[in-house]
Design a protein around this motif. Structure first.
Motif, PDB file in Angstrom:
ATOM      1  N   THR A 297      39.593  11.480  24.991  1.00 23.16           N
ATOM      2  CA  THR A 297      41.043  11.622  25.010  1.00 23.16           C
ATOM      3  C   THR A 297      41.371  13.078  25.322  1.00 23.16           C
ATOM      4  N   SER A 298      42.420  13.284  26.100  1.00 27.69           N
ATOM      5  CA  SER A 298      42.795  14.629  26.530  1.00 27.69           C
ATOM      6  C   SER A 298      43.926  15.175  25.665  1.00 27.69           C
ATOM      7  N   ALA A 299      44.272  16.430  25.894  1.00 26.72           N
ATOM      8  CA  ALA A 299      45.395  17.068  25.195  1.00 26.72           C
ATOM      9  C   ALA A 299      46.651  17.042  26.040  1.00 26.72           C
ATOM     10  N   ASN A 300      46.738  16.074  26.940  1.00 27.28           N
ATOM     11  CA  ASN A 300      47.922  15.941  27.784  1.00 27.28           C
ATOM     12  C   ASN A 300      49.174  15.809  26.925  1.00 27.28           C
TER      13      ASN A 300
ATOM     14  N   ARG B 123      49.903  20.588  17.713  1.00 28.58           N
ATOM     15  CA  ARG B 123      50.218  19.453  18.574  1.00 28.58           C
ATOM     16  C   ARG B 123      48.976  18.612  18.887  1.00 28.58           C
ATOM     17  N   VAL B 124      47.844  19.275  19.130  1.00 23.64           N
ATOM     18  CA  VAL B 124      46.623  18.518  19.399  1.00 23.64           C
ATOM     19  C   VAL B 124      46.267  17.651  18.196  1.00 23.64           C
ATOM     20  N   ILE B 125      46.302  18.245  17.009  1.00 23.70           N
ATOM     21  CA  ILE B 125      45.875  17.532  15.802  1.00 23.70           C
ATOM     22  C   ILE B 125      46.899  16.487  15.366  1.00 23.70           C
ATOM     23  N   GLU B 126      48.154  16.893  15.238  1.00 24.09           N
ATOM     24  CA  GLU B 126      49.156  16.006  14.641  1.00 24.09           C
ATOM     25  C   GLU B 126      49.732  14.985  15.612  1.00 24.09           C
TER      26      GLU B 126
ATOM     27  N   SER C  49      41.921  20.502  25.978  1.00 22.22           N
ATOM     28  CA  SER C  49      42.713  20.824  27.164  1.00 22.22           C
ATOM     29  C   SER C  49      43.223  19.532  27.795  1.00 22.22           C
ATOM     30  N   ALA C  50      44.248  19.670  28.624  1.00 25.46           N
ATOM     31  CA  ALA C  50      44.797  18.493  29.313  1.00 25.46           C
ATOM     32  C   ALA C  50      43.845  18.039  30.415  1.00 25.46           C
ATOM     33  N   GLY C  51      43.272  19.003  31.127  1.00 27.80           N
ATOM     34  CA  GLY C  51      42.313  18.676  32.176  1.00 27.80           C
ATOM     35  C   GLY C  51      40.937  18.422  31.604  1.00 27.80           C
TER      36      GLY C  51
END
Length: 320
Positions: free
Chosen positions: A92-95, A290-293, A73-75
């Motif tokens: 590290t975040s998913a921002n 998107r998170v992975i790549e 997650s971004a948060g």
């Protein structure tokens, strides 16, 4: 020498697993949603992507081998940040993953409230043919974007397609390409009276908790709409409910709440000028990709070279 271990607590496509394996061919790579797949490996994991409650008690022990955690997650406000910082764990975040779906949700809510789509859906259910006072337009209005990160930037970009004036608020106040004017966090109350729409795209930190209360809603136009896709705790919910009931603001589109799921006794369910969505603004068919790549794999390349992850490294002092 024992193999190092990397765990991803989500189901990935084979092509994504292969890309990760190319970077860490000598590691043990465990991936899957089912805790039974990875529970026996948690204590040995040096890298974990995706928080699950089942792993918390294991990776926070004093002898944990975890060195880098990738949030899904971004948060990161729900993570045990103090404990993780004390153990030297990089986060590290998913921002950035959410910029497209959440900016779409922001405009879906704004347009629905402006063009009374939520009212017409209710009318349709009762086969009621009624104008319902439709009159507003979104074009050429002013939007205040409170928190101009990846989501805020994409929202500003879309706003310009509607000819909107964009006022942005961020901690530094530094200029942004699609914003007409930028303000610092301390100037929030100067921005609110100018806005026809206020969109909250902030993370939850000590500074942003209960940032919006009665004072801020009184400063807004009584014709303004309030959109919150950040975190529920940024807003004093009872003050928001009072502002909506008393006509201090025109309406609200809310994806996040102080307590989730939103209680059945909340007045927000019944208010005619409110649209409620169940914390789904960031949901997208491209989430894992998107998170992975875009984040995990580039950071993993840095990590195996002994470098710090370069994308979305969380600053423990700021809380994001």
């Amino acid at each position: 020498m024992l193999k190092k271990t990397c765990i991803v607590t989500h189901d990935l496509e084979q092509s994504q697993l292969e890309k990760i394996n190319e970077i860490i061919p000598d590691w043990e790579l465990i991936s899957g949603k089912d805790p039974e797949i990875w529970m026996d490996y948690v204590k040995e994991a040096e890298v974990i992507a995706g928080w699950k409650k089942e792993i918390g008690q294991h990776i926070l022990e004093e002898n944990t081998k975890l060195r880098w955690f990738q949030s899904w997650s971004a948060g990161v406000d729900s993570l045990p940040l103090a404990k993780m910082e004390s153990q030297g764990i990089q986060i590290t975040s998913a921002n950035g993953v959410h910029a497209n779906p959440i900016s779409e949700t922001i405009f879906a809510l704004m347009l629905a409230l402006t063009r009374k789509i939520h009212t017409y859906v209710k009318n349709q259910q009762s086969k009621k043919w009624h104008h319902s006072g439709m009159k507003l337009e979104i074009h050429n209005k002013t939007i205040g974007i409170i928190g101009v990160g990846a989501i805020g930037k994409e929202t500003a970009k879309i706003a310009k397609a509607f000819g909107m004036k964009v006022l942005g608020v961020r901690h530094s106040g530094k200029p942004e390409e699609y914003a007409d004017e930028m303000y610092t966090s301390s100037q929030l109350n100067d921005v609110l009276p100018q806005c026809d729409y206020v969109a909250i795209t902030l993370p939850l930190t000590k500074e942003t908790r209960q940032l919006f209360g009665a004072e801020q809603f009184l400063l807004m136009k009584d014709t303004a709409f309030f959109i919150n896709i950040g975190r529920g705790e940024i807003v004093v919910e009872n003050d928001l409910i009072a502002a909506l009931q008393d006509g201090q603001i025109a309406g609200a589109g809310l994806d996040v709440f102080e307590k989730e799921p939103l209680g059945e006794d909340s007045p927000l369910w019944e208010l005619e000028n409110v649209i409620v969505t169940p914390h789904t603004a960031g949901s997208t068919e491209f989430y894992n990709q998107r998170v992975i790549e875009d984040i995990f794999i580039p950071n993993l390349k840095n990590y195996v070279k002994g470098e710090r992850p370069a994308i979305n490294l969380v600053d423990y002092r700021k809380g994001y």
